[in-house]
Design an enzyme around this catalytic site. Structure first.
Site, mmCIF file in Angstrom:
data_model
loop_
_atom_site.group_PDB
_atom_site.id
_atom_site.type_symbol
_atom_site.label_atom_id
_atom_site.label_comp_id
_atom_site.label_asym_id
_atom_site.label_seq_id
_atom_site.Cartn_x
_atom_site.Cartn_y
_atom_site.Cartn_z
ATOM 1 N N ASP A 1 0.835 -1.210 0.000
ATOM 2 C CA ASP A 1 0.000 0.000 0.000
ATOM 3 C C ASP A 1 0.870 1.260 0.000
ATOM 4 O O ASP A 1 2.082 1.210 0.269
ATOM 5 C CB ASP A 1 -0.913 -0.042 1.246
ATOM 6 C CG ASP A 1 -2.220 0.706 1.049
ATOM 7 O OD1 ASP A 1 -2.322 1.510 0.099
ATOM 8 O OD2 ASP A 1 -3.144 0.505 1.869
ATOM 9 N N ASP B 1 -10.648 2.270 -3.404
ATOM 10 C CA ASP B 1 -11.211 2.008 -2.073
ATOM 11 C C ASP B 1 -12.731 2.026 -2.111
ATOM 12 O O ASP B 1 -13.387 1.692 -1.136
ATOM 13 C CB ASP B 1 -10.718 3.062 -1.074
ATOM 14 C CG ASP B 1 -9.363 2.686 -0.498
ATOM 15 O OD1 ASP B 1 -8.934 1.541 -0.703
ATOM 16 O OD2 ASP B 1 -8.742 3.551 0.157
HETATM 17 C C1 DGJ Z 1 -5.861 1.870 1.872
HETATM 18 C C2 DGJ Z 1 -6.238 0.658 1.086
HETATM 19 O O1 DGJ Z 1 -6.717 1.024 -0.167
HETATM 20 C C3 DGJ Z 1 -7.280 -0.135 1.881
HETATM 21 O O2 DGJ Z 1 -7.713 -1.233 1.131
HETATM 22 C C4 DGJ Z 1 -6.650 -0.568 3.165
HETATM 23 O O3 DGJ Z 1 -5.595 -1.451 2.909
HETATM 24 C C5 DGJ Z 1 -6.164 0.643 3.940
HETATM 25 N N1 DGJ Z 1 -5.293 1.474 3.141
HETATM 26 C C6 DGJ Z 1 -5.422 0.227 5.169
HETATM 27 O O4 DGJ Z 1 -4.873 1.290 5.855
#
Ligand code: DGJ
Length: 733
Positions: A473, A543
């Protein structure tokens, strides 16, 4: 009519035989033809030594048709020859006023560079052309690689300082792509923001310049480094489309420029904003790869060329890359509140659904209770996992699943041991504020010590734990991108070295841990491009997991990227972002168009929901290869307020096809449109089987490909309402 048919046959035959010899050079006229099954690209050296672009379009078979590059006469003192020609890689110098592919300042302040052909080297499917400044030994090697069977051409450049004085490179582009002379072109590109990535834009190209770019340090949610240009008359399955995708996950830039001389030029590479790359004598700078292609059959065919190319030539596994395992991810169910007991419960339930990979998301490390602390401290949190990760991983394995883990390696919270020990490791300017986003700062991965730290902790994590998958991430943009440990003239190297080190770490981890697979995530789809895709197996597109919003995002995503890398979780309803309520069936079908994941709190599902999801996961796995590796046809787009949307995929052997159909909101009792399917074998017979929904009464259970394509498939008259989904498979008999 017969004459036209035989002529086109001849052209097709000639084009296919040319693919055996994808690069041709005609010495007498100094021209090169680069040919794939879908296109030819030609260039030549004019009598003054300038490398000029000559042709880009449908395949040519007769090299003699292409005239030698000529020097134009000026139209007026304001319209010099250099502006009328279509230079293949123009440096800034002489009488050039358009976007250059190269701009250099010498140590003495002299900034004029004019490139001329020196030599070339040809191999079976690649070509290097060396250009040099008319006076100084500033060299540019243009790299071309042809993928004859994929219809794709790759370009990049190496800029070499063979002079005795230092140079500052201020613009280093990968390529300039020249469209055929003309006007009335249209540009298609993908824009967005967090939770709303990959929205399709389509607009006329007018005189002037349109800039697509990221200044955010990563690819960014806002614009994706992909473009398509058509002559104003292309549709989903017809018309000429020229397209390209830049392979760079740092600051990138693509300009689309129409000059007053019927030229449309696309120039792309490293973003010129705040850019300066020093080259000492003997040093060189390589620009990222810029891939491009041409399709005579519209945007759908252009996408299909890219999809196959990405799977077979870009993805780390190449031809042997497997379809993605159905995964479960804990994020939306537990957020940061992960612990051994809770994750074991989720894993037990996930296994019963048929999940193959269990992924624990954020919250397992350091003092990570929320997003204020812990990033940088990559030890297992002892309160949440008193016996480290082993008991959970063993449990996941015992349940027959692989184990995956979330990391965010390039980031640090100021509230972390790492930051307290190394406050100098973050991107920042001395004496200036350090802007936090999500309470975190960006580690300067360009620094060798930071690169070694990140590689070291990830290598240790993967060596000590049986981990099959890392979700990588990256949750903020760059700010204050200082690197004050270097002399001022060197500091802007950060824009290149950071991204190179990111790639190097991923390459090294894959080398040391060949069984581990990776997902690129950046708060959703902030890091999706052909550069990162050489190192990761899938991406997290957004997201936003709302199944209706995802239809539009997925539609845009597939313009540039294969559904195989498009991870799509089924999450809870009402959706946390839009508060929209949808049925589990609708959510499942929306996600089943890509690589399926489950991200809901499955512990709360009713027995009926559980049974439905289990059945659909099993059905999905039977047709997954067709969905993610087949030819994709976007039959009805969900964009522009469409009431309906439909996708269809057909496997390469044409033995199976899968159709997904969605209703947004039925109005005035309107029936679902008849679906004329595509890509089937007209003389084969296909049996229709519903996955969800029914065809209209009287639909033949078995019919020829010709029937499904020319008559079409009617859905049940009762298929109405809000947020409804249906899916069917067709299997060759
Ligand atoms: C952003 C990601 O896109 C989410 O899926 C998740 O992993 C969060 N970060 C976790 O902090």
């Amino acid at each position: 009519m017969r004459h036209i048919a035989s002529l086109s046959l001849l052209v097709a035959l000639a084009a296919s035989s040319l693919t055996a010899q994808s690069i041709q050079y005609v010495e007498s006229r100094k021209i090169w033809l680069l040919t794939t099954r879908d296109s030819t690209y030609a260039m030549g050296v004019d009598p003054e030594g300038t490398l000029q672009h000559l042709y880009w379009g449908a395949p040519l078979w007769r090299a003699d048709d292409v005239p030698a590059a000529a020097v134009r006469r000026e139209l007026s003192s304001f319209d010099p020859p250099a502006m009328l020609q279509r230079e293949e890689f123009p440096a800034w110098g002489g009488t050039r006023y358009y976007e250059p592919a190269l701009k250099v300042t010498r140590a003495d302040g002299n900034r004029d560079v004019v490139l001329r052909y020196v030599s070339h080297q040809m191999r079976e499917s690649s070509l290097d052309i060396t250009l040099k400044d008319i006076r100084d030994d500033i060299q540019v090697v243009l790299h071309y690689r042809v993928y004859p069977d994929h219809g794709i051409l790759e370009r990049s450049a190496t800029i070499r300082n063979e002079t005795a004085q230092p140079l500052m490179v201020e613009s280093a582009q990968s390529a300039t792509w020249n469209l055929p002379a003309g006007e009335g072109y249209q540009l298609t590109y993908l824009t967005g923001r967090w939770a709303a990535e990959t929205q399709v834009n389509h607009e006329a190209i007018h005189q002037g310049m349109k800039v697509l770019e990221s200044r955010k340090g990563h690819t960014s949610h806002n614009i994706n480094p992909w473009f398509a240009i058509d002559a104003g008359d292309a549709g989903e399955e017809h018309g000429s489309v020229w397209f390209g995708a830049l392979a760079w996950s740092g600051n990138w830039r693509i300009t689309v420029e129409q000059t007053p001389y019927q030229q449309v030029r696309v120039t792309g590479g490293l973003n010129t904003f705040d850019f300066a790359y020093p080259l000492k004598p003997g040093e060189a700078l390589d620009t990222p790869a810029f891939y491009a292609g041409y399709s005579a059959q519209g945007f759908g065919a252009a996408s299909r060329l890219l999809h196959r190319f990405e799977r077979e030539e870009i993805a780390p596994g190449g031809l042997s890359s497997r379809v993605r395992p159905v995964l479960y991810n804990s994020w939306e169910a537990t957020t940061f509140n992960v612990n051994e007991a809770g994750q074991k419960v989720l894993a037990t339930t996930a296994a019963k659904l048929g999940v193959e990979l269990f992924v624990m998301d954020d919250g397992w490390f350091g003092q990570r209770k929320d997003d204020h602390a812990g990033l940088g401290d990559w030890y297992v949190n002892p309160e949440k996992f008193p016996h480290s990760l082993k008991p959970l991983i063993d449990k996941v394995h015992a349940l027959g699943m692989d184990f995956g883990l979330w990391v965010e390696p390039e980031m640090v919270n100021p509230d972390s041991d790492l930051y307290r020990k190394h406050p100098d490791w973050v991107l920042s300017f001395p004496g200036r504020p350090r802007s936090e986003q999500r309470n975190q700062l960006v580690l300067n991965l360009a620094r060798p010590d930071v690169r070694d730290y990140v590689l070291g902790f990830l290598d240790k994590l993967l060596s000590e734990n049986d981990i099959a998958f890392l979700k990588w991430d990256y949750n903020r943009n760059w700010t204050e991108p200082g690197w004050d440990q270097l002399p001022a003239s060197e500091q802007k190297r950060v824009y290149v070295e950071f991204t190179r080190n990111l790639y190097a770490i991923l390459a090294e981890l894959r080398h040391r841990h060949p069984k581990v697979e990776f997902e690129s995530c950046s708060g959703g789809g902030g890091r999706v491009d052909l550069g990162i895709l050489r190192y990761v197996d899938e991406v997290w597109p957004s997201d936003n997991t709302d199944p209706f919003d995802r239809l539009t995002q997925q539609d845009g995503f597939t313009y540039a990227y294969t559904p195989q890398i498009m991870m799509a979780w089924v999450t809870d309803s009402p959706h946390w972002l839009n508060k929209r309520s949808t049925s589990l069936s609708y959510r499942m079908l929306s996600s089943m168009q890509g690589s399926l994941g489950i991200g809901a709190n499955i512990a709360n599902w009713s027995p009926e929901e559980f049974a439905l999801a289990k059945r659909l996961i099993s059905e999905y796995r039977q047709v997954q290869t067709t969905i993610v590796q087949g030819d994709l046809y976007r039959l009805i787009s969900p964009r522009n307020g469409s009431e309906f949307s439909v996708t269809q995929t057909v496997n390469p052997e044409k033995t199976q096809s899968v159709v997904f159909a969605f209703i947004h909101s039925t109005q005035q009792g309107r029936l679902f449109p008849r679906l004329k399917l595509k890509g089937l074998d007209p003389v084969a017979e296909y049996a229709l089987s519903p996955i969800v929904g029914k065809p209209r009464t009287g639909t033949p259970p078995v019919a020829s490909g010709a029937w499904w394509m020319n008559h079409g498939l009617d859905l049940d008259d009762g298929f109405r309402g809000d947020f409804q989904g249906a899916a069917f498979r067709l299997d060759k008999q």
